[in-house]
Design a protein around this motif. Structure first.
Motif, PDB file in Angstrom:
ATOM      1  N   VAL A 293       0.837  -1.195   0.000  1.00  0.00           N
ATOM      2  CA  VAL A 293       0.000   0.000   0.000  1.00  0.00           C
ATOM      3  C   VAL A 293       0.875   1.250   0.000  1.00  0.00           C
ATOM      4  O   VAL A 293       0.619   2.219  -0.731  1.00  0.00           O
ATOM      5  N   GLN A 294       1.917   1.251   0.786  1.00  0.00           N
ATOM      6  CA  GLN A 294       2.809   2.402   0.870  1.00  0.00           C
ATOM      7  C   GLN A 294       3.464   2.699  -0.482  1.00  0.00           C
ATOM      8  O   GLN A 294       3.477   3.843  -0.950  1.00  0.00           O
ATOM      9  N   GLU A 295       3.995   1.665  -1.131  1.00  0.00           N
ATOM     10  CA  GLU A 295       4.655   1.863  -2.416  1.00  0.00           C
ATOM     11  C   GLU A 295       3.655   2.297  -3.488  1.00  0.00           C
ATOM     12  O   GLU A 295       3.974   3.120  -4.356  1.00  0.00           O
ATOM     13  N   SER A 296       2.449   1.746  -3.429  1.00  0.00           N
ATOM     14  CA  SER A 296       1.436   2.113  -4.421  1.00  0.00           C
ATOM     15  C   SER A 296       1.031   3.572  -4.272  1.00  0.00           C
ATOM     16  O   SER A 296       0.839   4.285  -5.276  1.00  0.00           O
ATOM     17  N   LEU A 297       0.894   4.054  -3.040  1.00  0.00           N
ATOM     18  CA  LEU A 297       0.574   5.463  -2.829  1.00  0.00           C
ATOM     19  C   LEU A 297       1.723   6.361  -3.285  1.00  0.00           C
ATOM     20  O   LEU A 297       1.506   7.451  -3.826  1.00  0.00           O
ATOM     21  N   THR A 298       2.944   5.910  -3.065  1.00  0.00           N
ATOM     22  CA  THR A 298       4.096   6.673  -3.550  1.00  0.00           C
ATOM     23  C   THR A 298       4.064   6.785  -5.068  1.00  0.00           C
ATOM     24  O   THR A 298       4.302   7.850  -5.646  1.00  0.00           O
ATOM     25  N   ASN A 299       3.757   5.677  -5.725  1.00  0.00           N
ATOM     26  CA  ASN A 299       3.654   5.664  -7.175  1.00  0.00           C
ATOM     27  C   ASN A 299       2.567   6.633  -7.657  1.00  0.00           C
ATOM     28  O   ASN A 299       2.760   7.392  -8.611  1.00  0.00           O
ATOM     29  N   ALA A 300       1.421   6.594  -6.982  1.00  0.00           N
ATOM     30  CA  ALA A 300       0.316   7.476  -7.373  1.00  0.00           C
ATOM     31  C   ALA A 300       0.684   8.940  -7.168  1.00  0.00           C
ATOM     32  O   ALA A 300       0.375   9.802  -8.010  1.00  0.00           O
ATOM     33  N   ALA A 301       1.347   9.261  -6.052  1.00  0.00           N
ATOM     34  CA  ALA A 301       1.701  10.651  -5.771  1.00  0.00           C
ATOM     35  C   ALA A 301       2.722  11.182  -6.762  1.00  0.00           C
ATOM     36  O   ALA A 301       2.689  12.354  -7.156  1.00  0.00           O
ATOM     37  N   ARG A 302       3.617  10.332  -7.235  1.00  0.00           N
ATOM     38  CA  ARG A 302       4.699  10.796  -8.104  1.00  0.00           C
ATOM     39  C   ARG A 302       4.301  10.810  -9.582  1.00  0.00           C
ATOM     40  O   ARG A 302       4.754  11.667 -10.333  1.00  0.00           O
TER      41      ARG A 302
END
Length: 388
Positions: A293-302
């Motif tokens: 979940v953390q990595e996916s949110l990072t991907n979405a934010a970037r």
């Protein structure tokens, strides 16, 4: 009163073990040799002195078997042969070269061990052919079998030790890879959020400087504090020598709301949908779900250039299903690892390590989706259902 662990017998090791072995073999050979001398009758003083000197030299060589194993082995073989040729006392001194032979084979030096065993068999065979009535063909055959067994046992021990060492190296390598993945997830997520927040604040400051600056600085402060906390916890694991319990629990889905709050500061509208009966998860599954979940949110934010992200968490009877979907547009909705990073790869490795799977790619209706399946079996007690 001392505990049982403190008073129980512990065998000597290292130089003390060699000294104990040398003394024990010397006492055994001396007792048997003295018994044979008494039953054999009176021997010449010269033969008696030579016998005891050779016994002492061969047994004393065991003190150096760890430092010079091959040299000690050949020395014991040659001096033991001289003992049986020169002495009238037929003590069991052959035990010493057999012990040295096992030590050499246990160190993985198979060629010297085979050469020593062959030399012992050849020497005894030559003595038998020369007319030594004390040794016959059956004795030579039995000696050959014993020596082959000793070499095989020593070689087997070496193989077991080498296998255990290789397993330890593999575990250490896996642990280093796991820690590297943890550092990537911790640093990548928080630094990305700080970067997004700083970029958004720079654009908004022109419209309303004071409130936007305060909000942006507050978000950056929270993100930097979080990365320092998690980085410190990870480095504590690297510095820890003893296997003491960690001082803070590992991250899990119970902290998913913290990820949502951090993503909202970066300008994403995030909502979580939970289905199924929540339950306590095994620590590896809980940590893997959190990191995905953390990595996916990072991907979405970037990369997504979208404004909304939906996190779907489904608790099944035997597996956890995750889906993180954003509404990004065009090529911006791409994997975090497509530019040379390791985000998608790391998430996939986490899922596969638990026997699950992970897929990531563009959605037909637009945006990007990460979906994972993490099996856990029947674990824990179901908790009250919630939808947040």
């Amino acid at each position: 009163m001392p505990s049982f662990d403190q008073i129980r017998f512990r065998p000597p090791r290292g130089a003390r073990a060699d000294a104990a072995l040398a003394i024990g073999v010397f006492v055994l050979v001396a007792l048997v040799a003295e018994g044979q001398r008494l039953s054999h009758g009176r021997d010449s003083m010269a033969s008696l002195v030579v016998s005891w000197l050779l016994i002492t030299a061969v047994c004393g060589a065991l003190l150096f078997r760890r430092r010079y194993p091959v040299a000690v082995g050949w020395f014991t073989v040659l001096v033991t042969g001289a003992y049986y040729l020169l002495s009238d006392i037929d003590g069991p001194l052959v035990i010493v070269p057999i012990v040295a032979l096992y030590a050499i084979a246990a160190q993985g030096r198979l060629q010297p061990a085979v050469a020593m065993a062959a030399a012992m068999v050849i020497g005894v065979s030559v003595g038998t052919l020369a007319g030594n009535s004390d040794i016959n063909g059956t004795a030579v055959f039995m000696l050959t079998g014993w020596l082959v067994a000793v070499v095989a046992l020593g070689s087997g021990r070496h193989s077991r030790v080498a296998y255990a060492e290789e397993e330890a190296r593999l575990r250490a390598t896996e642990e280093r890879l796991r820690i590297a993945r943890e550092l990537h997830d911790v640093i990548g997520h928080n630094i990305s959020m700080i970067n997004v927040q700083a970029g958004a604040a720079r654009h908004r400051l022109k419209k309303d400087p004071a409130p936007q600056a305060e909000a942006a600085l507050g978000a950056i402060e929270v993100g930097s504090r979080e990365i320092l906390r998690e980085l410190r916890a990870t480095l504590d694991v690297l510095r820890r020598v003893d296997e003491d319990a960690p001082r803070a629990p590992a991250p899990g889905l119970a902290r998913a709301d913290e990820l949502v709050a951090s993503a909202k500061l970066a300008g994403l509208a995030v909502r979580i949908e939970r289905t199924g009966a929540e339950r306590s998860l095994p620590a590896p599954v809980d940590l893997a779900a959190y990191r995905i979940v953390q990595e996916s949110l990072t991907n979405a934010a970037r990369h997504s250039r979208g404004g909304g992200v939906t996190i779907r968490i489904a608790y099944g009877d035997r597996e956890l299903t995750l889906a993180v979907e954003d509404d990004g547009r065009g090529t911006a909705a791409r994997p975090a690892g497509s530019g040379g990073g390791s985000g998608i790869t790391g998430m996939t490795e986490r899922a596969r390590a638990l026997g699950g799977e992970l897929t990531a790619g563009p959605r037909p209706e637009g945006g990007f989706a990460v979906r994972a399946r993490l099996p856990y079996g029947i674990t824990g007690e179901p908790m009250e259902w919630s939808d947040r």
